[in-house]
Design a protein around this motif. Sequence first.
Motif, PDB file in Angstrom:
ATOM      1  N   GLN A  32       0.820  -1.203   0.000  1.00  0.00           N
ATOM      2  CA  GLN A  32       0.000   0.000   0.000  1.00  0.00           C
ATOM      3  C   GLN A  32       0.857   1.257   0.000  1.00  0.00           C
ATOM      4  OE1 GLN A  32      -3.353  -0.054   2.627  1.00  0.00           O
ATOM      5  NE2 GLN A  32      -3.410   2.158   2.876  1.00  0.00           N
ATOM      6  N   LEU A  33       1.984   1.240   0.736  1.00  0.00           N
ATOM      7  CA  LEU A  33       2.853   2.423   0.819  1.00  0.00           C
ATOM      8  C   LEU A  33       3.928   2.433  -0.261  1.00  0.00           C
ATOM      9  CD1 LEU A  33       3.368   2.694   4.703  1.00  0.00           C
ATOM     10  CD2 LEU A  33       1.697   3.883   3.264  1.00  0.00           C
ATOM     11  N   GLN A  34       3.971   1.338  -1.019  1.00  0.00           N
ATOM     12  CA  GLN A  34       4.932   1.209  -2.127  1.00  0.00           C
ATOM     13  C   GLN A  34       6.376   1.322  -1.625  1.00  0.00           C
ATOM     14  OE1 GLN A  34       3.805   4.093  -5.137  1.00  0.00           O
ATOM     15  NE2 GLN A  34       2.014   2.924  -5.780  1.00  0.00           N
ATOM     16  N   ILE A  35       6.660   0.563  -0.553  1.00  0.00           N
ATOM     17  CA  ILE A  35       8.015   0.457  -0.040  1.00  0.00           C
ATOM     18  C   ILE A  35       8.316  -1.012   0.226  1.00  0.00           C
ATOM     19  CG2 ILE A  35       8.020   2.767   1.014  1.00  0.00           C
ATOM     20  CD1 ILE A  35       7.330   1.480   3.679  1.00  0.00           C
ATOM     21  N   GLN A  36       9.563  -1.302   0.591  1.00  0.00           N
ATOM     22  CA  GLN A  36       9.951  -2.678   0.849  1.00  0.00           C
ATOM     23  C   GLN A  36       9.441  -3.141   2.225  1.00  0.00           C
ATOM     24  OE1 GLN A  36      11.518  -4.615  -1.405  1.00  0.00           O
ATOM     25  NE2 GLN A  36      11.384  -2.864  -2.835  1.00  0.00           N
ATOM     26  N   GLN A  37       9.253  -4.464   2.347  1.00  0.00           N
ATOM     27  CA  GLN A  37       8.752  -5.008   3.611  1.00  0.00           C
ATOM     28  C   GLN A  37       9.727  -4.751   4.758  1.00  0.00           C
ATOM     29  OE1 GLN A  37       7.742  -9.169   3.549  1.00  0.00           O
ATOM     30  NE2 GLN A  37       7.550  -9.291   5.790  1.00  0.00           N
ATOM     31  N   TYR A  38      11.031  -4.870   4.487  1.00  0.00           N
ATOM     32  CA  TYR A  38      11.997  -4.673   5.573  1.00  0.00           C
ATOM     33  C   TYR A  38      11.957  -3.244   6.093  1.00  0.00           C
ATOM     34  CZ  TYR A  38      15.299  -2.197   2.468  1.00  0.00           C
ATOM     35  OH  TYR A  38      15.900  -1.301   1.636  1.00  0.00           O
ATOM     36  N   GLN A  39      11.567  -2.295   5.196  1.00  0.00           N
ATOM     37  CA  GLN A  39      11.442  -0.911   5.637  1.00  0.00           C
ATOM     38  C   GLN A  39      10.255  -0.745   6.599  1.00  0.00           C
ATOM     39  OE1 GLN A  39      11.427   0.672   1.488  1.00  0.00           O
ATOM     40  NE2 GLN A  39      13.021   2.078   2.229  1.00  0.00           N
TER      41      GLN A  39
END
Length: 403
Positions: free
Chosen positions: A337-344
């Motif tokens: 949803q936020l268009q970032i990586q999971q680790y972030q």
Amino acid sequence: MRPRQSIYEVFSTFLKFEFDSVQSWVYDAKLRRSIQNCLLQIPETKNSEKFWAIYWHKSWQTQPNSLAEGHLSAYLQETCYWATQRTIPQFGSVHCKLSDCFQLAIAEVPKILKGCDPDQNGSLKSYSNVAFGNIIRDALRQKQEIDFSNDWALLLKLSRKQLQESLQSAGLTPEIIASYLLAWACFEKGYILTKSPEIRKLQRPDEDTWKVIAQLYNSDRLTQLKPPGQECNSQTLEKWLLFCSKQARSYLYPVVASLNVSRPGQTEGELQDDLPDTNESLLANLIEREETETQKNQEIKIKTVLIDAIAQLEPQSQQLMQLYYQQGLTQQQIAKQLQIQQYQVSRRLAKVRESLLLTLVRWSQETMHISPTSNVVKHVSAVLEEWLLSYFSNPNDNTTQEQ
């Protein structure tokens, strides 16, 4: 008996007796925590016994069943002990244990607190020293009179009010009490007209006297009893009067049974060993209300601290908390949803939790004086996680939310 050294001891320890002598001082854990918290809030009073005696007395006057009574009962332990030890030798003919007299006197602490005004009558200890002595002296005098008097002498010593209260405590009906009181009045009238100084030597009435007593009763019942009841012979009246004497003796000076007495027929163990273990302090009823109120206040303060901390988070962090705790999304769903990586997402969540945890630990250390050991931090972390789930799951119940 070892003198108590600190304010902690003075307001939270109690005498422990063994074989009718003092064995040690025993802490009440809840009272100890209470006085410790008080001294942390007002550290300059840690050596002021007088300050805390007046403080708890005024608190008791406001809430007679509060924690204050427990602190003051602990405070007056030594005063009661020395008053007991000083008074008992005055009644050498009366056999009574020091521990029993001590318990009898210390039970009257509420009455002493009610009668004393430290601001007007001097110190509470000075007042209670005299009061404890009077309580024990009155009890021993009463026991002395009852021990020395036989049944007939005791009946003649009683007032109508004392006998009536004794019979009421035995659970008799008003009709039976009225009959017994009339029998007692006829006994007094028929047996002796004036109370002689030799009253303790009175013996059982002779047959002629019993006839007079019976005649008086059967005559007076017609006008003094409603209904008048049946006629009574001397044997019935004697049975009634002996019952009255027994009840009066029991009522005026009940037997104090010690819990340290051995079990009947056994050489080991005591009666107190058979009592159910409730794992509660003897003062639990006194302090339960105050502890509940303290816990509620702490919960409200913690909630306020965390809500303020969440409000100060960056908008992105607040959004992340809402997605994770309020909407229940997984880290993968949040990353998409936020268009970032999971680790972030994982790192940001960990950073926000760490920030809130640090805020809560600091508050606990500054306000409640809890050292941040590893076990404490681990416990606080678990509590924080439960609170966050509850907080974001019920947004309508919280006044501070993201605008």
